[in-house]
Design an enzyme around this catalytic site. Sequence first.
Site, short mmCIF file in Angstrom:
data_model
loop_
_atom_site.label_atom_id
_atom_site.label_comp_id
_atom_site.label_asym_id
_atom_site.label_seq_id
_atom_site.Cartn_x
_atom_site.Cartn_y
_atom_site.Cartn_z
CE1 TYR A 24 -3.84 -2.27 0.31
CE2 TYR A 24 -2.59 -3.30 2.08
CZ TYR A 24 -3.65 -3.32 1.19
OH TYR A 24 -4.51 -4.39 1.18
CG HIS A 104 -9.99 -1.41 -4.85
ND1 HIS A 104 -10.47 -1.61 -3.59
CD2 HIS A 104 -11.03 -1.59 -5.70
CE1 HIS A 104 -11.75 -1.92 -3.66
NE2 HIS A 104 -12.12 -1.91 -4.94
#
Length: 146
Positions: A24, A104
């Site tokens: 991430y 996302h």
Amino acid sequence: MVKKVLLINGPNLNLLGTREPEKYGTTSLKDIEQAGRDQADSKKDGSELQVFQSNTEGFIVDRIHKAKQDGVGFIVINAGAYTHTSVAIRDALLGTAIPFIEVHITNVHQREPFRHQSYLSDKAVAVVCGLGVYGYTASIEYALNY
């Protein structure tokens, strides 16, 4: 052009910057939110980015409902794990009839099979995944110009 955009982030996204940085990245949610606000402000036309994060499904549903009352014209949503499980969030989005983009950070299609199913994608204006935090920038830009 849309003046009010709502950015919604779901469960565990409050941990961005420290949670699994190899997947991430190291950018925090606060940094993403501030960059989005700056992006809206740079339009110099009164555009506004509202932000909301919750780890609780019902709170996300409530915020989507409130968006209609607030005059929000577009939603950018990273529902996190709720993407793959929440009929309630899907129904809230459909119930308000506010157009939305599903975003996302990672490419969910390169991950575990359970992440390949989305309850939102078939109703979204667009799905942005795998671009890292730039996916937020691209989605917000689109929303502001919708």
